[in-house]
Design a protein around this motif. Sequence first.
Motif, PDB file in Angstrom:
ATOM      1  N   UNK A 115       0.834  -1.205   0.000  1.00  0.00           N
ATOM      2  CA  UNK A 115       0.000   0.000   0.000  1.00  0.00           C
ATOM      3  C   UNK A 115       0.870   1.257   0.000  1.00  0.00           C
ATOM      4  N   UNK A 116       1.965   1.224   0.752  1.00  0.00           N
ATOM      5  CA  UNK A 116       2.856   2.374   0.821  1.00  0.00           C
ATOM      6  C   UNK A 116       3.490   2.687  -0.528  1.00  0.00           C
ATOM      7  N   UNK A 117       4.012   1.685  -1.200  1.00  0.00           N
ATOM      8  CA  UNK A 117       4.688   1.959  -2.472  1.00  0.00           C
ATOM      9  C   UNK A 117       3.684   2.319  -3.575  1.00  0.00           C
ATOM     10  N   UNK A 118       2.464   1.783  -3.483  1.00  0.00           N
ATOM     11  CA  UNK A 118       1.432   2.213  -4.421  1.00  0.00           C
ATOM     12  C   UNK A 118       1.112   3.696  -4.210  1.00  0.00           C
ATOM     13  N   UNK A 122       1.302   6.806  -6.825  1.00  0.00           N
ATOM     14  CA  UNK A 122       0.184   7.738  -7.005  1.00  0.00           C
ATOM     15  C   UNK A 122       0.678   9.183  -6.928  1.00  0.00           C
ATOM     16  N   UNK A 123       1.525   9.453  -5.934  1.00  0.00           N
ATOM     17  CA  UNK A 123       2.071  10.807  -5.772  1.00  0.00           C
ATOM     18  C   UNK A 123       2.963  11.191  -6.953  1.00  0.00           C
ATOM     19  N   UNK A 124       3.721  10.224  -7.466  1.00  0.00           N
ATOM     20  CA  UNK A 124       4.570  10.488  -8.625  1.00  0.00           C
ATOM     21  C   UNK A 124       3.721  10.863  -9.833  1.00  0.00           C
ATOM     22  N   UNK A 125       2.606  10.163 -10.017  1.00  0.00           N
ATOM     23  CA  UNK A 125       1.733  10.451 -11.155  1.00  0.00           C
ATOM     24  C   UNK A 125       1.084  11.828 -11.016  1.00  0.00           C
ATOM     25  N   UNK A 126       0.798  12.254  -9.792  1.00  0.00           N
ATOM     26  CA  UNK A 126       0.284  13.607  -9.568  1.00  0.00           C
ATOM     27  C   UNK A 126       1.337  14.649  -9.944  1.00  0.00           C
ATOM     28  N   UNK A 127       2.601  14.357  -9.630  1.00  0.00           N
ATOM     29  CA  UNK A 127       3.681  15.274 -10.000  1.00  0.00           C
ATOM     30  C   UNK A 127       3.834  15.361 -11.511  1.00  0.00           C
ATOM     31  N   UNK A 128       3.599  14.250 -12.199  1.00  0.00           N
ATOM     32  CA  UNK A 128       3.655  14.260 -13.665  1.00  0.00           C
ATOM     33  C   UNK A 128       2.589  15.201 -14.216  1.00  0.00           C
ATOM     34  N   UNK A 136       8.927  15.189  -8.397  1.00  0.00           N
ATOM     35  CA  UNK A 136       8.944  13.848  -8.982  1.00  0.00           C
ATOM     36  C   UNK A 136      10.283  13.170  -8.704  1.00  0.00           C
ATOM     37  N   UNK A 137      11.363  13.925  -8.862  1.00  0.00           N
ATOM     38  CA  UNK A 137      12.693  13.367  -8.618  1.00  0.00           C
ATOM     39  C   UNK A 137      12.845  12.904  -7.166  1.00  0.00           C
ATOM     40  N   UNK A 138      12.357  13.728  -6.218  1.00  0.00           N
ATOM     41  CA  UNK A 138      12.441  13.354  -4.808  1.00  0.00           C
ATOM     42  C   UNK A 138      11.621  12.090  -4.520  1.00  0.00           C
ATOM     43  N   UNK A 184       8.692   7.265 -17.115  1.00  0.00           N
ATOM     44  CA  UNK A 184       9.270   6.798 -15.858  1.00  0.00           C
ATOM     45  C   UNK A 184       8.182   6.379 -14.876  1.00  0.00           C
ATOM     46  N   UNK A 185       7.110   7.185 -14.757  1.00  0.00           N
ATOM     47  CA  UNK A 185       6.025   6.862 -13.824  1.00  0.00           C
ATOM     48  C   UNK A 185       5.376   5.531 -14.184  1.00  0.00           C
ATOM     49  N   UNK A 186       5.198   5.288 -15.470  1.00  0.00           N
ATOM     50  CA  UNK A 186       4.607   4.018 -15.896  1.00  0.00           C
ATOM     51  C   UNK A 186       5.516   2.844 -15.553  1.00  0.00           C
ATOM     52  N   UNK A 187       6.824   3.032 -15.687  1.00  0.00           N
ATOM     53  CA  UNK A 187       7.766   1.972 -15.318  1.00  0.00           C
ATOM     54  C   UNK A 187       7.652   1.643 -13.834  1.00  0.00           C
ATOM     55  N   UNK A 188       7.467   2.677 -13.004  1.00  0.00           N
ATOM     56  CA  UNK A 188       7.322   2.444 -11.563  1.00  0.00           C
ATOM     57  C   UNK A 188       6.012   1.713 -11.258  1.00  0.00           C
TER      58      UNK A 188
END
Length: 268
Positions: A115-118, A122-128, A136-138, A184-188
């Motif tokens: 759940x944490x890594x999902x 989610x947060x990375x996709x919001x940054x995108x 996004x880098x952080x 990158x977000x899709x790869x994650x």
Amino acid sequence: MNAVFHPTIALLQTSSLTTVVQQEIERAILVGEYEPGSKLIEAALAEKMGVSRGPVREAFRMLEEAGLVRNEKNRGVFVRDIPIEEAVEIFDLRAAMDELVGRQLARNITPAQLKEIRGLVDSMEKSVKAEDAYNYHLLNLKFHDRLVEMAGNSKLTAIYRKLIKELSLFRRLNLADGWLMPISANEHRQIVKAIASGDADVAGRAMYDHVIESKERTIENDLRRQARLQASPASRTAQAKAAHLLDDGSPRGKEKNMDKGRLQRGSR
């Protein structure tokens, strides 16, 4: 009533002065306040942080062991500048380590960890969507650090973090090109799905491939920069070295080098 301490004072309660100084200089290096190749002045840093020169001198020794600075006799201490060849070596080590982490997590990750890594993805996709490359880098760094930490191997975690710090000195971030962030977000997202599947082979391969793709993007970006320099014999030598690193002898590698040759010819 409980007293509220300044963060630096709170840190001093649990760490030595030298450790606090070392962590502050390291933070400044990693966020780019001191560029690779720049000289660190012992007296100036001591005055800036309000400490004697002894803790700064000891902090330099610790940072040299961590691979972040170099001490040149009779010249002083400098922030290390990581060349493309060394960055590629670090990527290769990361790929092997991440494959091991992926396999381990596919077998042992808990529902709470998943759940944490999902949530991080989610947060990375919001940054995108916000076109926020900095955050996004952080988040990208935090995602990978947490995966390694969740694998439960303290030695691997320590080595991984040292490599990532060194790699941060190679200030040619792929994600500076905003169009790469969705890729990158899709790869994650695919990494999370692979880990959640419970298939160790699939999860290991997803993490390995992600690092290798990042390595290849780094080499390609470096080639583009060198091509834009238009230039000197030294620049052409750097391009040749980067092309050699990308060509692993496979048809894919050879095809990429052909593309690079066309790019270089077109830039002249």
